[in-house]
Design an enzyme around this catalytic site. Structure first.
Site, PDB file in Angstrom:
ATOM      1  N   PRO B 178       0.786  -1.237   0.000  1.00  0.00           N
ATOM      2  CA  PRO B 178       0.000   0.000   0.000  1.00  0.00           C
ATOM      3  C   PRO B 178       0.819   1.290   0.000  1.00  0.00           C
ATOM      4  O   PRO B 178       0.823   2.036   0.983  1.00  0.00           O
ATOM      5  CB  PRO B 178      -0.825  -0.123   1.290  1.00  0.00           C
ATOM      6  CG  PRO B 178       0.042  -0.945   2.190  1.00  0.00           C
ATOM      7  CD  PRO B 178       0.805  -1.899   1.318  1.00  0.00           C
ATOM      8  N   CYS B 179       1.467   1.575  -1.112  1.00  0.00           N
ATOM      9  CA  CYS B 179       2.195   2.838  -1.221  1.00  0.00           C
ATOM     10  C   CYS B 179       1.227   4.026  -1.258  1.00  0.00           C
ATOM     11  O   CYS B 179       1.639   5.162  -1.037  1.00  0.00           O
ATOM     12  CB  CYS B 179       3.109   2.848  -2.440  1.00  0.00           C
ATOM     13  SG  CYS B 179       2.254   2.632  -3.995  1.00  0.00           S
ATOM     14  N   HIS B 180      -0.049   3.731  -1.510  1.00  0.00           N
ATOM     15  CA  HIS B 180      -1.023   4.835  -1.522  1.00  0.00           C
ATOM     16  C   HIS B 180      -1.241   5.399  -0.110  1.00  0.00           C
ATOM     17  O   HIS B 180      -1.824   6.458   0.046  1.00  0.00           O
ATOM     18  CB  HIS B 180      -2.358   4.363  -2.109  1.00  0.00           C
ATOM     19  CG  HIS B 180      -2.979   3.188  -1.396  1.00  0.00           C
ATOM     20  ND1 HIS B 180      -2.633   1.882  -1.698  1.00  0.00           N
ATOM     21  CD2 HIS B 180      -3.892   3.104  -0.405  1.00  0.00           C
ATOM     22  CE1 HIS B 180      -3.320   1.061  -0.920  1.00  0.00           C
ATOM     23  NE2 HIS B 180      -4.098   1.772  -0.117  1.00  0.00           N
TER      24      HIS B 180
END
Lengths: 176, 209
Positions: B178-180
């Site tokens: 989850p780089c978001h």
């Protein structure tokens, strides 16, 4: 990463999408519709295995047709081992009089060609190989391959022009 | 005589047209069979499938070690596959079965019914500090965010804020890793390789659930 890998080789999926139909036509011409599917599967499985070793820039279609040629020969040999001698060939449903017909006649006519002619027609006319390359696959000279191709086409034309007579000539003449 | 020996190519091709009967249907079946067989004999280095999502079509790719790539349409799936061919292996086929689990878990995630992914991942496309960053990201809880600076500290290099940005921008496994959830210190979203709208959509989804 080796530098050769940097010269990009396309994902194998693209090869299947692009060449799958041609290879299937070739296998159908050489083996008939049924065995063609096994030969196609053998061809692409072997090609997938060997794909990383194919030199970048190689002619992918010629490479695949060469593999298909060998796989078809395997099937022809296996088929002749399996085949039991019979007095007359089994009856085939006739395509005569069926609208859009001529299909069954053509398939029967291709099946009735001597193997060399079938192969020459398939590799030259369906796969687009020059007769020099066809000769490399079949053995013999490019001229002999060209003759086999031309004779094959002539027989197909005759067969389609006069299908009933053809059916008779198959039952006696070609089968030993 | 030479002419007689070389019948016209297109004419012969049309003569042979009956060989094409049912060709497309046969090819679809043969493709599926090839994908199955290749998997069985371990010659399929990368299997991929395309799934629909609220963020558009996603490309999912897996090696025999795990999911190796998730790609947005924006990245151009053809380019992504070519890059995988160049860097991992060209033995690539569209072969959905290997990605059944991933596709199902993504569906659940986008439906708000899943908060964590339980998938085996192949991190071979990432190295060094970028890999450290990616391995930290799943520890940011669903619905929470961290700043690039906080992630830099967590990944062991407090000064490498910019490198955290690069690691996120080159994350080969977006959504699943989850780089978001990494945003700017002032609370603005920052960039995203699926586009700013995609990042907003993901954070909104997680905030709502």
């Amino acid at each position: 990463m080796e530098p050769e890998q940097a010269v990009s080789k396309r994902p194998f999926e693209a090869v299947v999408q692009e060449q799958g139909a041609t290879v299937l036509r070739v296998c159908r011409a050489v083996l008939g519709t049924h065995d063609a599917e096994d030969a196609w599967s053998d061809t692409f499985l072997a090609a997938l295995q060997a794909y990383p070793d194919l030199p970048p820039g190689a002619n992918v279609q010629a490479w695949l047709v060469t593999i298909a040629h060998h796989k078809c020969i395997d099937h022809l040999r296996a088929g002749s081992r399996r085949a039991l001698p019979v007095d007359s060939p089994p009856e085939r449903p006739s395509g005569l009089g069926i609208p859009g017909g001529g299909h069954a006649e053509l398939l029967d006519a291709v099946a009735g060609l001597p193997p060399k002619q079938r192969q020459a027609v398939a590799y030259h006319y369906l796969a687009g190989l020059p007769y020099k390359d066809v000769a490399d696959l079949l053995g013999g000279t490019p001229d002999a391959a060209r003759r086999a191709g031309a004779d094959g086409v002539k027989s197909l034309r005759n067969a389609l022009a006069d299908p009933p007579a053809l059916a008779h000539s198959f039952s006696k003449g070609e089968l030993r | 005589m030479t002419l007689e020996a070389s019948p016209d190519h297109s004419e012969v091709a049309s003569l042979l047209e009956p060989l094409d009967a049912g060709l497309e249907t046969a090819l679809a079946g043969l493709h599926a069979r090839l994908a199955r067989d290749a998997q069985l004999v371990h010659t399929l280095d990368i299997a991929y499938r395309i799934v629909d999502s609220p963020l558009g079509k996603l490309l999912l790719a897996a090696t025999d070690r795990g999911i190796v790539r998730v790609a947005f349409e924006l990245e151009n799936h053809g380019d992504v596959l070519q890059l995988l061919a160049n860097t991992v292996s060209p033995r690539i086929l569209q072969a959905p079965a290997r990605l059944d689990d991933a596709a199902r878990q993504l569906d659940e995630y986008f439906a708000g019914a899943r908060r964590e992914f339980d998938l085996i991942l192949d991190f071979r496309l990432s190295r060094g500090f970028r890999l450290n960053v990616l391995q930290h990201l799943p520890r940011i809880a669903y619905g929470r965010t961290e700043s690039y600076a906080e992630v830099a500290v967590a990944a062991g290099s407090p000064n490498a804020v910019r490198a955290v940005g690069t690691a996120c921008a080159t994350n080969p496994l977006p959504v699943i890793v989850p780089c978001h959830r990494v945003v700017k210190s002032d609370g603005s979203f920052g960039g995203y390789l699926g586009g700013a709208d995609a990042k907003r959509a993901l954070l909104t989804l997680e905030a709502a659930a």
